[in-house]
Scaffold this active site. Structure first.
Site, PDB file in Angstrom:
ATOM      1  N   SER A  41       0.818  -1.209   0.000  1.00 32.84           N
ATOM      2  CA  SER A  41       0.000   0.000   0.000  1.00 32.84           C
ATOM      3  C   SER A  41       0.859   1.270   0.000  1.00 32.84           C
ATOM      4  CB  SER A  41      -0.946  -0.070   1.200  1.00 32.84           C
ATOM      5  OG  SER A  41      -2.053   0.720   0.956  1.00 32.84           O
ATOM      6  N   HIS A  63      -7.678  -5.662  -0.024  1.00 24.62           N
ATOM      7  CA  HIS A  63      -6.440  -4.901   0.108  1.00 24.62           C
ATOM      8  C   HIS A  63      -5.677  -5.436   1.323  1.00 24.62           C
ATOM      9  CE1 HIS A  63      -4.035  -1.244  -0.254  1.00 24.62           C
ATOM     10  NE2 HIS A  63      -4.197  -1.018   1.039  1.00 24.62           N
TER      11      HIS A  63
END
Ligand code: GCU
Length: 402
Positions: free
Chosen positions: A241, A383
């Site tokens: 990320s 995610h």
């Protein structure tokens, strides 16, 4: 401070349904229009030019001023984790102008490192080294961990399958990103910025927090290359990320990282900014303006005016292996934009006689592409950084680090 003559040569890009979606800058045409046709011209002219575009327009300029650095091994256990690991914790002390910064590195090596130097995956963590594994000997972070990331011992262990990594003969080196620079808008008063930045107005291309974290990754590498149990030729930089954006920027600037891995890095990371789905530059600037340099704000809702795009960041890794991973439910990051970036970094690898990602269409979920020098997979799920992602990175490393 943008380069003066910016003449963009745009390529028309198809989306993965085969429809024309957008125009992106050509990595193999220099700014003044000259085609780049040899690896030498790439290295000498075009690569520095692209690196400069990312410095000037997106992440800011990493200071080159001298600083001091010393290492202090404050913990060493050759029989950690029930004999499955060598554990070493190293304080990296960085200093400049009477100011000091301490970064605690946690290193786990497989027992095989007693006999030969081993390849190592390096990554920053969001929550402190103690969250990586339940091992009670791991030091707690000294600095502030933002509330949303706080956790107890082993709280983030699912993202760090330490035993599985060691069992395959790899080492793991990690440090808390907040040791290098805080993940909030502190007016650049703390962390690495406090060492280097002068008081007063910040130029448009002054480095942001991603730049500071990337600098910290290079300082970790400075230590790793001195450790006789680490194979200095095989150190990968990885990140998830915002720390995936950071891993890419670190790998682009520091070619000692011999493999670069972006896990779900999205906007400002692996995904093309043009025609981006999910997060746009505007969203990043609204929530996390301090991650980037001030100049990047000029491209809010004006992505088409960027003199570069993120496929060119991937291309800066050439000819080293680079890996991009997406997740099906991570639409904020934009899996298609991340994949297209891999496709369009391909011509630079081909200039070196190497294959890129080896596909023009987004592969089905859980069908990794590993054969070319650009690895890619779309994992089913959210995610996150998972054991599945790690398995792919280790498979890819096995193929390309042989
Ligand atoms: C936010 C941000 C992303 C970033 C992510 C993360 O969602 O918009 O750009 O990658 O946080 O780091 O977890």
């Amino acid at each position: 401070m943008m380069p003066k003559a910016v003449l963009l040569t745009l390529l028309s890009v198809l989306n993965t349904n085969g429809q024309e979606a957008t125009m992106i800058p050509d990595p193999l045409t220099a700014l003044e229009g000259r085609p780049v046709t040899t690896p030498e011209a790439w290295r000498k002219d075009r690569r520095p030019e692209i690196l400069e575009l990312f410095r000037a327009c997106e992440y800011g300029r990493t200071p080159r001023d001298p600083f001091t650095m010393t290492y202090e091994v404050f913990d060493e256990d050759p029989k950690a984790l029930g004999g499955k690991a060598i554990r070493r914790q190293v304080a990296i002390h960085l200093g400049r102008n009477g100011k000091n910064l301490r970064l605690d590195l946690l290193l786990f090596l497989p027992p095989s490192a007693e006999g030969k130097a081993v390849p190592v995956f390096t990554l920053l963590n969001f929550s402190g080294n103690h969250t990586v594994h339940a091992d009670p000997a791991i030091a707690f972070p000294r600095g502030l961990v933002p509330k949303q990331f706080q956790g107890g011992r082993g709280a983030k262990a699912s993202r760090f399958p330490v035993e599985a990594i060691l069992a395959r003969g790899y080492g793991l080196a990690t440090a808390f990103c907040g040791d290098i620079d805080p993940d909030f808008d502190d007016g650049f008063k703390n962390g690495a910025h406090a060492l280097f930045d002068s008081p007063g107005d910040r130029p448009d291309d002054a480095w942001g927090t991603i730049g500071a974290w990337a600098w910290g990754l290079s300082r970790i590498l400075d230590y790793l290359v001195t450790d006789p149990q680490v194979d200095a030729e095989r150190v990968a930089v990885l990140g998830h990320s915002r720390l995936g954006k950071t891993a890419l920027w670190a790998g682009a600037q520091d070619e000692r990282f011999s493999m670069v891995i972006s896990n779900n890095s999205g906007s400002g990371g692996a995904a093309l900014a043009r025609n981006k789905q999910g997060e746009r530059i505007k969203d990043g600037i609204e929530q996390f303006p301090y991650w980037y340099c001030a100049h990047y704000r000029n491209y809010v809702n004006r992505e088409d005016e960027l003199p570069m795009d993120q496929h060119m960041l991937l291309a800066l890794m050439a000819p080293r292996p680079v890996y991009v991973a997406s997740a099906t439910e991570d639409t904020w990051a934009d899996p298609e934009g991340e994949f297209l970036s891999c496709v369009h970094a391909g011509p630079v690898y081909r200039l070196f006689g190497l294959d890129g990602v080896g596909a023009a269409e987004l592969p089905p979920p859980d069908s990794p592409l590993h054969r070319g020098m650009i690895g890619y997979h779309l994992r089913t799920g959210k995610h996150d950084l998972t054991a599945y992602d790690w398995e792919q990175y280790m498979d890819f490393a096995e193929l390309h680090w042989r």
